[in-house]
Write a protein that holds these residues in place. Structure first.
Motif, PDB file in Angstrom:
ATOM      1  N   LYS A  60       0.925  -1.160  -0.030  1.00 31.88           N
ATOM      2  CA  LYS A  60       0.052  -0.050   0.064  1.00 31.88           C
ATOM      3  C   LYS A  60       0.875   1.255   0.020  1.00 31.88           C
ATOM      4  O   LYS A  60       1.940   1.092   0.599  1.00 31.88           O
ATOM      5  CB  LYS A  60      -0.809   0.014   1.215  1.00 31.88           C
ATOM      6  CG  LYS A  60      -1.913  -1.008   1.301  1.00 31.88           C
ATOM      7  CD  LYS A  60      -2.707  -1.111   2.589  1.00 31.88           C
ATOM      8  CE  LYS A  60      -1.833  -1.514   3.673  1.00 31.88           C
ATOM      9  NZ  LYS A  60      -2.582  -1.934   4.870  1.00 31.88           N
ATOM     10  N   PRO A  61       0.492   2.170  -0.707  1.00 32.78           N
ATOM     11  CA  PRO A  61       1.134   3.673  -0.593  1.00 32.78           C
ATOM     12  C   PRO A  61       0.943   4.355   0.700  1.00 32.78           C
ATOM     13  O   PRO A  61      -0.031   4.043   1.445  1.00 32.78           O
ATOM     14  CB  PRO A  61       0.594   4.379  -1.593  1.00 32.78           C
ATOM     15  CG  PRO A  61      -0.694   3.762  -2.067  1.00 32.78           C
ATOM     16  CD  PRO A  61      -0.720   2.220  -1.722  1.00 32.78           C
ATOM     17  N   ARG A  85       3.479   3.861 -12.191  1.00 26.70           N
ATOM     18  CA  ARG A  85       4.657   3.170 -12.181  1.00 26.70           C
ATOM     19  C   ARG A  85       4.983   2.851 -10.628  1.00 26.70           C
ATOM     20  O   ARG A  85       6.100   2.563 -10.039  1.00 26.70           O
ATOM     21  CB  ARG A  85       5.697   4.306 -12.711  1.00 26.70           C
ATOM     22  CG  ARG A  85       5.807   4.578 -13.917  1.00 26.70           C
ATOM     23  CD  ARG A  85       6.795   5.459 -14.393  1.00 26.70           C
ATOM     24  NE  ARG A  85       6.708   6.934 -14.013  1.00 26.70           N
ATOM     25  CZ  ARG A  85       5.939   7.818 -14.227  1.00 26.70           C
ATOM     26  NH1 ARG A  85       5.202   7.741 -15.356  1.00 26.70           N
ATOM     27  NH2 ARG A  85       5.735   8.994 -13.878  1.00 26.70           N
ATOM     28  N   PHE A  86       4.183   2.740  -9.877  1.00 29.59           N
ATOM     29  CA  PHE A  86       4.090   2.592  -8.432  1.00 29.59           C
ATOM     30  C   PHE A  86       4.754   1.027  -8.262  1.00 29.59           C
ATOM     31  O   PHE A  86       5.926   1.129  -7.324  1.00 29.59           O
ATOM     32  CB  PHE A  86       2.874   2.681  -7.515  1.00 29.59           C
ATOM     33  CG  PHE A  86       3.114   2.167  -6.137  1.00 29.59           C
ATOM     34  CD1 PHE A  86       3.525   3.003  -5.241  1.00 29.59           C
ATOM     35  CD2 PHE A  86       2.450   1.042  -5.673  1.00 29.59           C
ATOM     36  CE1 PHE A  86       3.613   2.395  -3.900  1.00 29.59           C
ATOM     37  CE2 PHE A  86       2.344   0.407  -4.538  1.00 29.59           C
ATOM     38  CZ  PHE A  86       3.251   1.121  -3.568  1.00 29.59           C
ATOM     39  N   PHE A  87       4.153   0.157  -8.579  1.00 31.03           N
ATOM     40  CA  PHE A  87       4.496  -1.357  -8.670  1.00 31.03           C
ATOM     41  C   PHE A  87       5.871  -1.260  -9.338  1.00 31.03           C
ATOM     42  O   PHE A  87       6.864  -2.216  -8.623  1.00 31.03           O
ATOM     43  CB  PHE A  87       3.582  -2.272  -9.188  1.00 31.03           C
ATOM     44  CG  PHE A  87       2.374  -2.166  -8.416  1.00 31.03           C
ATOM     45  CD1 PHE A  87       2.428  -2.977  -7.173  1.00 31.03           C
ATOM     46  CD2 PHE A  87       1.317  -1.719  -8.767  1.00 31.03           C
ATOM     47  CE1 PHE A  87       1.220  -3.173  -6.307  1.00 31.03           C
ATOM     48  CE2 PHE A  87       0.004  -1.877  -8.085  1.00 31.03           C
ATOM     49  CZ  PHE A  87       0.010  -2.735  -6.780  1.00 31.03           C
ATOM     50  N   VAL A 128      15.834 -13.899  -7.806  1.00 32.52           N
ATOM     51  CA  VAL A 128      14.679 -13.215  -7.321  1.00 32.52           C
ATOM     52  C   VAL A 128      13.863 -12.600  -8.518  1.00 32.52           C
ATOM     53  O   VAL A 128      14.328 -11.582  -9.259  1.00 32.52           O
ATOM     54  CB  VAL A 128      14.943 -12.092  -6.407  1.00 32.52           C
ATOM     55  CG1 VAL A 128      13.781 -11.576  -5.758  1.00 32.52           C
ATOM     56  CG2 VAL A 128      15.726 -12.786  -5.276  1.00 32.52           C
ATOM     57  N   LYS A 129      12.342 -12.894  -8.568  1.00 37.17           N
ATOM     58  CA  LYS A 129      11.766 -12.414  -9.704  1.00 37.17           C
ATOM     59  C   LYS A 129      10.539 -11.785  -8.895  1.00 37.17           C
ATOM     60  O   LYS A 129       9.978 -12.127  -8.014  1.00 37.17           O
ATOM     61  CB  LYS A 129      11.313 -13.210 -10.677  1.00 37.17           C
ATOM     62  CG  LYS A 129      12.469 -14.050 -11.281  1.00 37.17           C
ATOM     63  CD  LYS A 129      13.230 -13.286 -12.091  1.00 37.17           C
ATOM     64  CE  LYS A 129      14.182 -13.947 -12.935  1.00 37.17           C
ATOM     65  NZ  LYS A 129      14.951 -13.066 -13.654  1.00 37.17           N
ATOM     66  N   THR A 130       9.836 -10.708  -9.411  1.00 34.60           N
ATOM     67  CA  THR A 130       8.898  -9.856  -9.025  1.00 34.60           C
ATOM     68  C   THR A 130       7.882  -9.596 -10.032  1.00 34.60           C
ATOM     69  O   THR A 130       8.218  -9.323 -11.356  1.00 34.60           O
ATOM     70  CB  THR A 130       9.068  -8.721  -8.245  1.00 34.60           C
ATOM     71  OG1 THR A 130       9.859  -7.887  -9.197  1.00 34.60           O
ATOM     72  CG2 THR A 130      10.052  -9.025  -7.140  1.00 34.60           C
ATOM     73  N   GLN A 131       6.627  -9.636  -9.609  1.00 34.04           N
ATOM     74  CA  GLN A 131       5.564  -9.430 -10.612  1.00 34.04           C
ATOM     75  C   GLN A 131       4.116  -8.903  -9.804  1.00 34.04           C
ATOM     76  O   GLN A 131       3.982  -9.405  -8.728  1.00 34.04           O
ATOM     77  CB  GLN A 131       5.080 -10.321 -11.497  1.00 34.04           C
ATOM     78  CG  GLN A 131       4.677 -11.723 -10.845  1.00 34.04           C
ATOM     79  CD  GLN A 131       4.378 -12.750 -11.934  1.00 34.04           C
ATOM     80  OE1 GLN A 131       4.423 -12.560 -13.087  1.00 34.04           O
ATOM     81  NE2 GLN A 131       3.915 -13.902 -11.478  1.00 34.04           N
ATOM     82  N   ASN A 132       3.499  -8.201 -10.265  1.00 31.28           N
ATOM     83  CA  ASN A 132       2.188  -7.908  -9.833  1.00 31.28           C
ATOM     84  C   ASN A 132       1.115  -8.610 -10.250  1.00 31.28           C
ATOM     85  O   ASN A 132       0.951  -8.993 -11.610  1.00 31.28           O
ATOM     86  CB  ASN A 132       1.988  -6.327 -10.375  1.00 31.28           C
ATOM     87  CG  ASN A 132       0.315  -5.932 -10.172  1.00 31.28           C
ATOM     88  OD1 ASN A 132      -0.404  -5.477 -10.723  1.00 31.28           O
ATOM     89  ND2 ASN A 132       0.101  -5.900  -8.721  1.00 31.28           N
ATOM     90  N   THR A 136      -5.242  -6.951  -9.105  1.00 26.75           N
ATOM     91  CA  THR A 136      -4.885  -6.731  -7.485  1.00 26.75           C
ATOM     92  C   THR A 136      -3.875  -5.700  -7.276  1.00 26.75           C
ATOM     93  O   THR A 136      -3.001  -5.341  -8.355  1.00 26.75           O
ATOM     94  CB  THR A 136      -4.794  -8.041  -7.013  1.00 26.75           C
ATOM     95  OG1 THR A 136      -3.434  -8.429  -7.094  1.00 26.75           O
ATOM     96  CG2 THR A 136      -5.637  -9.220  -7.379  1.00 26.75           C
ATOM     97  N   ASP A 137      -3.688  -5.385  -5.996  1.00 27.87           N
ATOM     98  CA  ASP A 137      -2.587  -4.643  -5.344  1.00 27.87           C
ATOM     99  C   ASP A 137      -1.582  -5.751  -4.651  1.00 27.87           C
ATOM    100  O   ASP A 137      -0.884  -5.300  -3.900  1.00 27.87           O
ATOM    101  CB  ASP A 137      -3.172  -3.617  -4.172  1.00 27.87           C
ATOM    102  CG  ASP A 137      -3.829  -2.715  -5.046  1.00 27.87           C
ATOM    103  OD1 ASP A 137      -3.776  -2.300  -6.140  1.00 27.87           O
ATOM    104  OD2 ASP A 137      -4.694  -1.842  -4.388  1.00 27.87           O
ATOM    105  N   LEU A 138      -1.413  -6.883  -5.040  1.00 28.31           N
ATOM    106  CA  LEU A 138      -0.696  -7.647  -4.545  1.00 28.31           C
ATOM    107  C   LEU A 138       0.636  -8.190  -5.341  1.00 28.31           C
ATOM    108  O   LEU A 138       0.348  -8.136  -6.777  1.00 28.31           O
ATOM    109  CB  LEU A 138      -1.501  -9.178  -4.472  1.00 28.31           C
ATOM    110  CG  LEU A 138      -2.500  -9.087  -3.673  1.00 28.31           C
ATOM    111  CD1 LEU A 138      -3.212 -10.733  -3.678  1.00 28.31           C
ATOM    112  CD2 LEU A 138      -2.395  -8.836  -2.089  1.00 28.31           C
TER     113      LEU A 138
END
Length: 722
Positions: A60-61, A85-87, A128-132, A136-138
């Motif tokens: 959450k922002p 561009r938050f995520f 390490v990989k990240t994705q939205n 959702t906001d997950l």
């Protein structure tokens, strides 16, 4: 229609042609498919197995919680920080050095992996990989590693380190923001006090009473504006009157007598006798002119009396004009005096109004600035109070919903996907290689190729693996191709007397000799007395088809005084005769290019219905060119998909250069199973029933006697020659 250029691209193929290419080169396609598939299988087998663990977090922002003082403000701040561009920004934070360094230190990865800290950081960035998670906001944090325990521990620690790092960063930002906000409130309070002092000072100096009625200043300004506007309107009216009087006086001074009277009569001024007298004067003048035109002279009493009246009226008009000038001048002087008086009044009211307006404007500007700063101070105090309360609450900016677990099965390599991709890529590469080879293959592929480049007809299409017909038992469907060839030769030769034909090819192994023997056999079966001459003095083969000794033959006849009867042999086939090559000479071309050879051709043409001459490959030696120049017609045998098109054109050119006449081309050794376009030309196979294949060949005993009788009638020698 003009022939296409030999360099013309062959890319424009029909769908059937594409399928035909695949059928023709299916071996290459299958081999490529197998190689690529096996390569994919081997690579998949030797690839190390990797396991994946992942954690799911809600991010959450800052400022997304509702403020108890100003809910709208806090919600707007949170929405403003949730940029597109938050995520992406948070993804970079997760893989930043600050977060990953915490993971390396917490799990002691340097010692666990046996590398230094920098190398451990580089390894972490790679795994390490990240994705939205869409919609959702997950955020999903996944870690892939060969050790399933390491994958789980690293995923857990990365989520925890990111949460800790974000709390540190956001907490520091909040403290700094509150400190700056308190300082701004103090500065704003000082600013509001300064504004209040300025407003009070202006009111005392200018004598302005700030009424509770907000409309008092506005109404006063309207009244002052109306007074000034009235003075300006009066001044403008007088100035306009002055201009009109000046214009009238100027016209009176500049006009001649008649123009002056016309102008003066039109002026609407008091005591203006000209306005009524001048029309009477003009009327009387017209009457006098009318009397004169009726014949009355100047001395007539009526004329004299009327002239006297006109003179008196003229004097009165002149006196009226003079009086009018004086009257206008007096009015002009009066207008100038009024104009000066009104001008002074206008200037006085204007200066007074300007000064009052300036004073009022200064006071209103100061009061407006004071009110604005006071409202801003109130808003800042509310914000400070709200942020102070919000900061005192525990705000979870990150929350872990799914804790990493040990992976049960490896995620890499994906055996099914790799093998499927290997098969697809292998098939694509195989088809691509097949079409590339087809594009690079310049050999003769179709009848159209032959007719396009040589401009001669295709006489017959000979299927693949057709043997020697006279050695086959029963009625073979292979013979039908040669019957078509025999028929086409009959209809394509322009002169029925052209019965000597040489069979040539571009290179060795194209089936030239077999084609000649089978054609001779079919022609003999059809009742033609046929002579085969083995003109290939380099590598003769015709005698092997009939198991005949070739020690005596063409070369003996050309170099000695042997009779024709000594070198022509009758074969076991009725109506079919054979002249072997004889002893191989050292100069084959010289022997063939002789007068005796020409005489031989002319002689056998008279004795036989058809003379077929075998020759060596025309591109290898010059013998075939010599034979082509001696006989009437030349037939080119082309093996399907062997000889390049430019070589085929050279074969035809070699024949034409020596004066030969190409009757057509035989397309030999065609695989009708892979080249479906030729199935139409070989469809006669379907007309041969299995029962017919058991019928034995005709004995030909009666036909043999008939043939001998025919040959005897066409020869000049004894019939015992045969």
């Amino acid at each position: 229609m003009q022939p296409s250029s030999p360099q013309q691209s062959e890319a424009a193929l029909h769908a059937v042609d594409y399928w035909q290419v695949i059928k023709n080169r299916y071996g290459i396609i299958l081999l490529t498919l197998l190689l690529v598939f096996m390569t994919a299988a081997v690579i998949t087998y030797v690839m190390p197995k990797k396991y994946e663990s992942f954690a799911t977090m809600e991010v959450k922002p800052r400022g997304q919680l509702i403020s108890p003082i100003n809910p709208a403000f806090s919600q707007g701040a949170g929405a403003a920080m949730m940029t597109p561009r938050f995520f992406e920004t948070e993804f970079e934070k997760i893989k930043s050095r600050n977060v990953l360094s915490k993971v390396v230190d917490s799990l002691d990865l340097s010692n666990r992996w046996g590398v230094d800290k920098e190398s451990a950081l580089q390894i972490l960035r790679g795994i390490v990989k990240t994705q939205n998670i869409r919609g959702t906001d997950l955020i999903s944090i996944s870690v892939t590693h060969q050790n399933r325990e390491d994958a789980k521990d690293i995923a857990t620690e990365v989520a925890r380190a990111y949460k800790e790092y974000r709390m540190e960063v956001e907490g520091g930002v909040t403290e700094r923001a509150l400190h700056e906000l308190k300082a701004a409130v103090r500065d704003q309070e000082d600013q509001v006090e300064e504004r209040r002092k300025v407003v009070t000072s202006i009111a005392e100096q200018k004598g302005i009473v700030d009424s509770a009625d907000s409309m008092s200043f506005t109404q006063r300004g309207i009244d002052e504006y109306s007074s000034v506007r009235s003075a300006y309107d009066s001044y403008d009216t007088l100035e306009q009157q002055k201009i009109e009087l000046q214009s009238q006086i100027k016209n009176l001074l500049n006009y001649n007598e008649d123009q002056l009277l016309n102008y003066a009569s039109a002026l609407n001024l008091p005591d203006n006798i000209i306005k009524s007298l001048y029309p009477q004067y003009l009327e009387l003048k017209r009457q006098v002119e009318g009397l004169k035109s009726n014949g009355l002279g100047d001395l007539h009493p009526t004329i004299i009396s009327q002239e006297k009246v006109l003179s008196e009226m003229k004097l009165q008009l002149d006196e009226g004009v003079l009086s009018l000038r004086e009257s206008l001048q007096a009015e002009l002087d009066l207008a100038n005096a009024k104009l000066a008086q009104v001008g002074n009044l206008k200037n006085d009211r204007k200066e007074e109004a300007i000064q009052r307006s300036l004073d009022r404007q200064a006071y209103e500007d100061a009061k407006r600035a004071y009110n604005t700063d006071q409202e801003l101070l109130q808003s800042m105090k509310e914000k400070l109070l709200g942020e102070t309360i919000s900061n005192s609450l525990t705000e979870e900016l990150t929350e872990i919903h799914d804790q990493p677990v040990l992976a049960r099965a490896p995620v890499s390599p994906n055996v099914t996907l790799n093998l499927a991709l290997g098969a697809v890529v292998g098939l694509i590469f195989g088809v691509g290689i097949a079409f590339f080879l087809e594009y690079m293959d310049t050999s003769v592929k179709s009848m159209e190729d032959v007719e396009r480049y040589l401009q001669v007809p295709v006489l017959a299409v000979i299927p693949k693996d057709v043997g020697v017909l006279h050695k086959q038992s029963g009625m073979s469907p292979d013979a039908e191709a040669y019957r078509i060839l025999r028929t086409n030769i009959e209809f394509n030769r322009k002169n029925p007397e052209d019965n000597s034909i040489t069979v040539v090819s571009g290179g060795a192994g194209e089936g030239k000799s077999t084609t000649l023997v089978n054609l001779a056999y079919i022609c003999a079966q059809g009742g033609y007395t046929t002579l085969m001459i083995d003109g290939d003095l380099r590598r003769p083969r015709l005698h092997t088809f009939f198991d005949i000794n070739n020690s005596v033959g063409l070369t003996n006849f050309l170099t000695t005084e042997l009779a024709l009867e000594d070198v022509i042999l009758q074969t076991p086939v009725d109506n079919l005769y054979f002249m072997p090559s004889g002893i191989l000479p050292s100069d084959a071309a010289g022997i063939l290019n002789s007068r005796r050879m020409s005489e031989l051709i002319q002689d056998v043409k008279q004795r036989f219905d058809l003379v077929l001459v075998d020759s060596p490959p025309i591109l290898g030696v010059s013998d075939a060119s010599v034979l082509a120049s001696e006989v009437d017609l030349t037939m080119i045998v082309v093996q399907h998909r062997k000889l390049p098109r430019n070589m085929l054109m050279r074969v035809k050119q070699a024949v034409e250069n020596v004066g030969g006449n190409v009757i057509g081309v035989v397309l030999n050794n065609v695989d009708v199973r892979s080249d479906s376009q030729y199935q139409y030309y070989t469809s006669y196979y379907t007309y041969y029933a299995p029962a017919e294949a058991q019928v034995g060949p005709p004995t030909g005993s009666g036909k043999a006697s008939d043939s001998k009788a025919k040959v005897s009638s066409n020869t000049n020698t004894d019939s015992e020659l045969y």
